[in-house]
Design a protein around this motif. Structure first.
Motif, PDB file in Angstrom:
ATOM      1  N   VAL A  34       2.799   5.938  -3.510  1.00  0.00           N
ATOM      2  CA  VAL A  34       1.575   5.225  -4.126  1.00  0.00           C
ATOM      3  C   VAL A  34       0.827   4.513  -3.241  1.00  0.00           C
ATOM      4  O   VAL A  34       1.348   3.450  -2.916  1.00  0.00           O
ATOM      5  CB  VAL A  34       2.081   4.173  -5.504  1.00  0.00           C
ATOM      6  N   HIS A  35      -0.446   4.787  -2.903  1.00  0.00           N
ATOM      7  CA  HIS A  35      -1.280   3.887  -2.083  1.00  0.00           C
ATOM      8  C   HIS A  35      -2.098   3.007  -2.917  1.00  0.00           C
ATOM      9  O   HIS A  35      -2.736   3.369  -4.046  1.00  0.00           O
ATOM     10  CB  HIS A  35      -1.935   4.995  -1.118  1.00  0.00           C
ATOM     11  N   GLU A  52       0.839  -1.359  -0.224  1.00  0.00           N
ATOM     12  CA  GLU A  52       0.111  -0.178   0.172  1.00  0.00           C
ATOM     13  C   GLU A  52       0.908   1.232   0.013  1.00  0.00           C
ATOM     14  O   GLU A  52       0.278   2.370  -0.006  1.00  0.00           O
ATOM     15  CB  GLU A  52      -0.893  -0.003   1.368  1.00  0.00           C
ATOM     16  N   ASP A  53       1.983   1.026  -0.052  1.00  0.00           N
ATOM     17  CA  ASP A  53       2.994   2.553   0.213  1.00  0.00           C
ATOM     18  C   ASP A  53       4.263   2.316  -0.827  1.00  0.00           C
ATOM     19  O   ASP A  53       5.165   3.075  -0.238  1.00  0.00           O
ATOM     20  CB  ASP A  53       3.042   2.924   1.258  1.00  0.00           C
ATOM     21  N   SER A  54       4.394   1.623  -1.814  1.00  0.00           N
ATOM     22  CA  SER A  54       5.508   1.726  -2.444  1.00  0.00           C
ATOM     23  C   SER A  54       5.746   2.914  -3.037  1.00  0.00           C
ATOM     24  O   SER A  54       4.854   3.768  -3.268  1.00  0.00           O
ATOM     25  CB  SER A  54       5.507   0.667  -3.632  1.00  0.00           C
ATOM     26  N   ALA A  55       7.261   3.518  -3.345  1.00  0.00           N
ATOM     27  CA  ALA A  55       7.522   4.622  -3.878  1.00  0.00           C
ATOM     28  C   ALA A  55       8.632   4.607  -4.843  1.00  0.00           C
ATOM     29  O   ALA A  55       9.698   3.649  -4.689  1.00  0.00           O
ATOM     30  CB  ALA A  55       7.969   5.440  -2.840  1.00  0.00           C
ATOM     31  N   LEU A  87      -5.218   3.434  -7.609  1.00  0.00           N
ATOM     32  CA  LEU A  87      -3.894   3.845  -7.254  1.00  0.00           C
ATOM     33  C   LEU A  87      -4.190   5.428  -6.732  1.00  0.00           C
ATOM     34  O   LEU A  87      -4.847   6.203  -7.678  1.00  0.00           O
ATOM     35  CB  LEU A  87      -3.324   3.751  -8.511  1.00  0.00           C
ATOM     36  N   TYR A  88      -3.477   5.696  -5.825  1.00  0.00           N
ATOM     37  CA  TYR A  88      -3.660   7.151  -5.162  1.00  0.00           C
ATOM     38  C   TYR A  88      -2.380   7.399  -4.465  1.00  0.00           C
ATOM     39  O   TYR A  88      -1.665   6.448  -4.090  1.00  0.00           O
ATOM     40  CB  TYR A  88      -4.894   7.360  -4.603  1.00  0.00           C
ATOM     41  N   GLY A  89      -2.223   8.745  -3.913  1.00  0.00           N
ATOM     42  CA  GLY A  89      -1.258   8.707  -2.814  1.00  0.00           C
ATOM     43  C   GLY A  89      -0.435  10.107  -3.239  1.00  0.00           C
ATOM     44  O   GLY A  89      -0.734  11.108  -3.838  1.00  0.00           O
ATOM     45  N   HIS A  90       0.786  10.020  -2.555  1.00  0.00           N
ATOM     46  CA  HIS A  90       1.474  11.486  -2.509  1.00  0.00           C
ATOM     47  C   HIS A  90       2.691  11.427  -3.884  1.00  0.00           C
ATOM     48  O   HIS A  90       3.626  11.351  -3.935  1.00  0.00           O
ATOM     49  CB  HIS A  90       2.472  11.284  -1.293  1.00  0.00           C
ATOM     50  N   PHE A  91       1.759  11.878  -5.071  1.00  0.00           N
ATOM     51  CA  PHE A  91       2.429  11.633  -6.492  1.00  0.00           C
ATOM     52  C   PHE A  91       3.549  12.721  -6.178  1.00  0.00           C
ATOM     53  O   PHE A  91       4.687  12.114  -7.158  1.00  0.00           O
ATOM     54  CB  PHE A  91       1.315  11.663  -7.593  1.00  0.00           C
TER      55      PHE A  91
END
Length: 995
Positions: free
Chosen positions: A459-460, A420-423, A450-454
């Motif tokens: 990526v969450h 859930e939080d690869s980057a 897919l969403y997150g701190h782009f």
């Protein structure tokens, strides 16, 4: 514990295990005794506590040995000393929202959140503060608000995550785009090692390093050995540590490299309690933006949005987040944030870009500069812009609700954490997302959003893993192997925010290689040679498919039930599993959920803690902490302080309905057994009220006689300090029968529901409602006989009787329901039964469906009446929306009506604390009043003398009266009736209805 001895296995590579004591044993009863004798805090080794702490927000579950809740950091140090003497492992825990399994373990859990949450000091000139590890981020920033400073990183769980947890995980959040990870915002840490060394650590120059090592002792040994390890592996550390903002995986050995300052605090951030215990932290603060502006950008899809990230990041935004069309679709399916979603521009993937400034003009200027530049590009996105604070808040909730939105989506398989939080480096994000979606498709996980701190490449996602069959778990493991290879191929990090724990610990060699992994093991041995600090996480980790909360051997009971649970396939077990551990029930402000947690600070008094205990009660694992099913005293005790407010039904992103689960549990728990006295007195209140109506003056005299009154309360299980309400001399229905209907009734008939409270205790409220409805042109009808919604039987778990009462009510109301006549409720809790509980008890009954659809609050009926306008009131008012109104009925119609009447409304949040029978039950007074003191009573005390106090709930009005305030709560019907008559508005009901 089933045995006095608990065997703790510490599997680890031979190279690490050789220097450590293998297979330690813990004499649990002796450990518990010594902790209780020596630690200033709460020491709990009972099944209920252990069950509540058995998991966090991850896929993993490990029942702890016990839990220590220290009152001070010194008490925590003593707890560690006791554990050391007994060779017991320890695990630190803050908000318990971790998604990688790092806050659950077969260890002694130290919970910092209840007591160790002090803001110790603030140095505004230096821009720093010192905190204890249990302080919640939002609470800290509220305390700092007067300084103009704040702690910069802001995870989506900012309302419940603690600074200790953020330090343990190296948390980030959306604002890390501007302020960096937690590691970049720590000045110093006060730590204690398992062997008892206590010290402050931070950046250390060469002169200080030499001074420390020359002094000798354990501290010098740590510093020397760490430098030796890092120097020996420096080349591989430089090569293997990805150089981009979101490398969270592994230990921060790059903070100890010779080309920088030897920063031991920075190196320990993100170590997840596996090396040291953090006692206090000196934080670096940043100026809080005085204004923000938000730009919404709509692209063809999420990959196209990701391609635009590097260019947009060049504008130095405060936040740069990405959201895909699947997440938006899931929120629409779950009816989340409907107004905010309409603000999203056209597209299939969106970027949310915010800018901060010293003024609105400065923030807007930055936003418009980006907008103008994007409009000149060849493939310009669709754009929207806002600088309205409330609109921005609602839009950010769309993004921050990602975890709740992607779990338990109607018509979709269950989704889970795990990847859930690869980057990856932001400039490579688009390619990574494209390949990750292909990997999802290959494994049949297409539903994953897919969403997150782009802006920082994080990526969450939640993925529909099958975690209950052997084949499904094998696929889960195979996917993680492939996904780890993929992110490493992009130069990324397995974790970009949530840490490694057990979810990624076993996969770390793919990212770091054997040399760096060996360095991690050596660092672990420097601090914790016997592997007692959160064992099995990061170093010598458990396998990713061990200790699963579910797993192929999970065989839970799915017992017969009274409620229908239509949203959970008719399964109580599935309903209990709605909780995914996000911990929003542990927030300290906003909404209603969870008043008992806010009063006690206890995990098992949160919605999440109770859900965990119910999960354990269903006995799906051989080591379940709760072994006695429906008869469980541990579950009963945890539910005892549940106010049945239903706040969680609305405020929890997973719509956990603990009030319903409590009623279900109580029904089975007391089946065939004697119940508490309060269940017979208050649970059967409608019957006693009907009998009291035969001689109300006599009943009131006896109930309030000094000796008989006290004896009666004791026999009835009523709190001695609570005054017993007076029964009215004349019931509402008797008054109406004598009075008869009036007015033309040109708008047609309505049935005014004479609930037990209005009918027997506050008939003046019903009389006022009759006046208002008739003035609005309705012909008011009352049921021809005494009826009840069954609320008091439901709340006490007497569901068989509740069903009989409801069936009788339905038979009587059926003719009106089948003619489409509206049912108007005045008491929110009873009205909510018709809109929610009745449907849950009779999910396939058409008359129940009609009852739900035709039941209205007074405000809903009036605001929907064409041509009707409220009388002018022109007063300020503090309003306490009833909990069931907040969670089931909604308060929008009341707000609209009151504002049109000229009322300057201040609607407070939280729960009044009385909550039907809860506040009247013996033993609940302290918690009940603590709930009232959270928001309601302070708001009333702060109000001007001429301010009205509105409270439609009988419980809310009673709590205000019992608080010692000279103010009285008024029902909406009362102030409308008084205003349309021209009667002066005051605090006393008799002034409003002319009786």
């Amino acid at each position: 514990m089933t045995s006095q001895l608990s065997h703790i296995s510490s599997a680890r590579p031979p190279s690490v295990a050789a220097a450590r004591r293998a297979k330690p044993y813990v004499r649990v009863r002796d450990l518990e005794r010594d902790l209780a004798e020596r630690v200033d805090g709460e020491v709990r080794f009972d099944p209920g506590t252990r069950g509540a702490y058995s998991t966090d927000g991850s896929n993993y579950r490990q029942v702890p040995l016990g839990v220590v809740v220290p009152r001070t950091v010194d008490a925590a140090v003593e707890a560690i000393a006791v554990c050391r003497e007994h060779h017991a492992p320890i695990t630190s825990r803050g908000g318990g929202t971790s998604l990688a399994g790092q806050t659950c373990n077969t260890a002694v859990i130290i919970d910092w959140s209840k007591y160790c949450h002090r803001l110790v000091s603030v140095d505004t000139e230096a821009g720093t503060c010192v905190v204890e590890p249990g302080v919640v981020l939002d609470v800290l920033n509220r305390e700092l608000a007067g300084t103009g400073l704040m702690f910069g990183p802001r995870p989506s769980t900012h309302g419940q995550c603690t600074l200790g947890g953020m330090i343990g995980n190296n948390s980030c959040g959306s604002t890390a785009q501007a302020y960096g990870k937690t590691a970049e915002n720590i000045a110093r840490l006060e730590i204690v090692t398992y062997d008892g060394l206590r010290m402050w650590v931070g950046p250390t120059d060469e002169e200080e390093f030499a001074r420390i090592t020359a002094a000798g002792g354990r501290r010098a040994e740590i510093y020397r050995e760490l430098r030796s390890i890092v120097d020996a592996h420096a080349g591989e550390i430089r090569r293997r540590f990805p150089d981009f903002p979101r490398r969270v995986s592994g230990y921060n050995l790059d903070r100890l490299l010779p080309e920088g300052v030897f920063d031991l605090a920075g190196a320990l951030v993100g170590s997840e309690g596996t090396l040291v215990t953090v006692l206090r932290a000196e934080l670096c603060l940043v100026p809080a933006p005085k204004a923000e502006a938000l730009v919404l950008l709509g692209y063809h899809d999420i990959v196209a949005a990701a391609r635009a990230v590097p260019h947009i990041a060049g504008h130095d935004p405060l936040q740069l987040e990405g959201v895909d069309d699947r997440l938006v679709d899931y929120e629409r399916r779950k009816h989340m944030h409907p107004d905010a979603l309409t603000r999203l521009p056209e597209g299939g993937g969106w970027l949310m870009v915010s800018f901060g400034g010293e003024s609105r003009e400065e923030a807007d200027e930055k936003a418009r500069a980006l907008i103008e530049e994007l409009r000149r590009t060849e493939h310009a996105p669709h754009i929207d812009f806002t600088d309205e604070k409330q609109v921005e808040k609602e839009l950010w909730e769309v993004r921050e609700s990602g975890l709740g939105a992607t779990a338990r989506v109607p018509g979709m398989r269950e989704t889970w954490e795990g990847w859930e939080d690869s980057a990856v480096p932001p400039q490579r994000l688009a390619g990574y997302l494209d390949d990750l979606r292909k990997l999802f498709k290959e494994f049949g996980y297409d539903e994953a959003s897919l969403y997150g701190h782009f802006g920082q490449g994080c990526v969450h996602t939640r993925i529909p893993f099958d975690l209950v069959t052997a084949d499904g778990v094998a696929e889960f493991r195979a996917f993680l192997d492939r996904a780890a290879d993929l992110v490493v191929s992009y130069g990324g990090s397995l974790s970009g925010e949530h840490g490694d724990g057990q979810s990624r610990g076993q996969l770390l060699p793919k990212m770091f290689g054997p040399v760096v992994i060996r360095a991690f093991e050596q660092v672990k041995a420097v601090f914790d040679p016997d592997n007692r600090m959160n064992p099995g996480k990061i170093v010598a980790p458990y396998r990713v498919d061990e200790n699963l909360r579910l797993g192929p051997e999970w065989t839970p009971d799915d017992p017969a039930r009274h409620f229908g649970y239509p949203e959970d396939e008719g399964s109580f077990q599935r309903a209990v599993m709605r909780c995914v551990g996000v911990g929003k029930c542990r927030q300290h402000s906003g909404g209603v959920m969870c008043p008992s947690y806010r009063a006690t600070g206890e995990e098992e008094h949160s919605t999440r803690g109770r859900a965990r205990l119910l999960f354990e009660m269903l006995n799906g694992h051989a080591d379940s902490a709760v072994r006695d099913g429906w008869r469980s005293a541990a579950v009963r005790d945890a539910l005892d302080l549940c106010l049945s407010c239903k706040g969680c039904r609305h405020d929890c992103p997973m719509e956990v309905d603990m009030a319903t689960y409590k009623a279900e549990f109580l029904s089975h728990h007391y089946a065939g057994r004697l119940r508490p006295a309060a269940h017979y007195s208050m649970g059967w209140l409608p019957l006693w009220a009907r009998l009291a109506a035969l001689a109300p003056r006599t009943v009131n005299a006896l109930a309030h006689a000094p000796v008989l009154g006290r004896l009666g309360k004791r026999l009835a299980g009523v709190e001695p300090a609570r005054p017993v309400p007076y029964f009215a001399r004349e019931r509402l229905r008797d008054w109406y029968r004598r009075r008869g209907p009036r007015g033309g009734g040109e708008r047609g008939p309505v049935v005014l529901w004479p609930d037990t409270f209005t009918d027997n205790l506050t008939p003046h409220v019903g009389q006022a409602a009759v006046d208002v409805l008739e003035e609005a042109g309705y012909r008011v009808l009352l049921p021809p006989r005494t009826l009840c919604c069954g609320l008091t039987w439901i709340s006490t778990g007497q569901l068989g009787m509740a069903k009989r009462v409801l069936r009788r009510t339905l038979r009587t109301l059926a003719p009106a329901l089948r003619r489409g006549i509206p049912i108007v409720g005045l008491e929110p809790s009873c009205t909510a039964v018709f809109r929610a509980d009745a449907v849950d008890l009779f999910p396939h009954d058409r008359d129940v469906s009609r009852l739900r659809e035709q039941t209205r609050t007074l405000a809903e009926l009036l605001t929907g009446t064409d041509g009707w306008r409220p009388p002018r009131i022109d007063r300020a008012a503090v309003a306490q929306p009833h909990c069931h109104q907040h969670s089931v009925l909604g308060y929008d119609a009341d707000r609209e009506l009151l504002e049109e009447a000229g009322v300057r409304l201040d609607a407070v949040g939280g729960c009044c604390g009385l909550a039907g029978n809860f506040g009247f039950e013996a033993g609940h007074l302290e918690v009940s009043m603590a709930c009232a003191e959270h928001e309601l009573l302070p708001a009333i005390r702060a109000a001007d003398p001429g301010t009205l106090v509105l409270a439609d709930g009988f419980s809310c009005r009673t709590q205000i009266e019992h608080s010692g305030s000279d103010r009285r709560g008024l029902h909406l019907a009362e102030i409308l009736a008084a205003a349309q008559r021209g009667t002066p508005l005051g605090d006393h009901p008799e002034r409003l209805i002319g009786t």
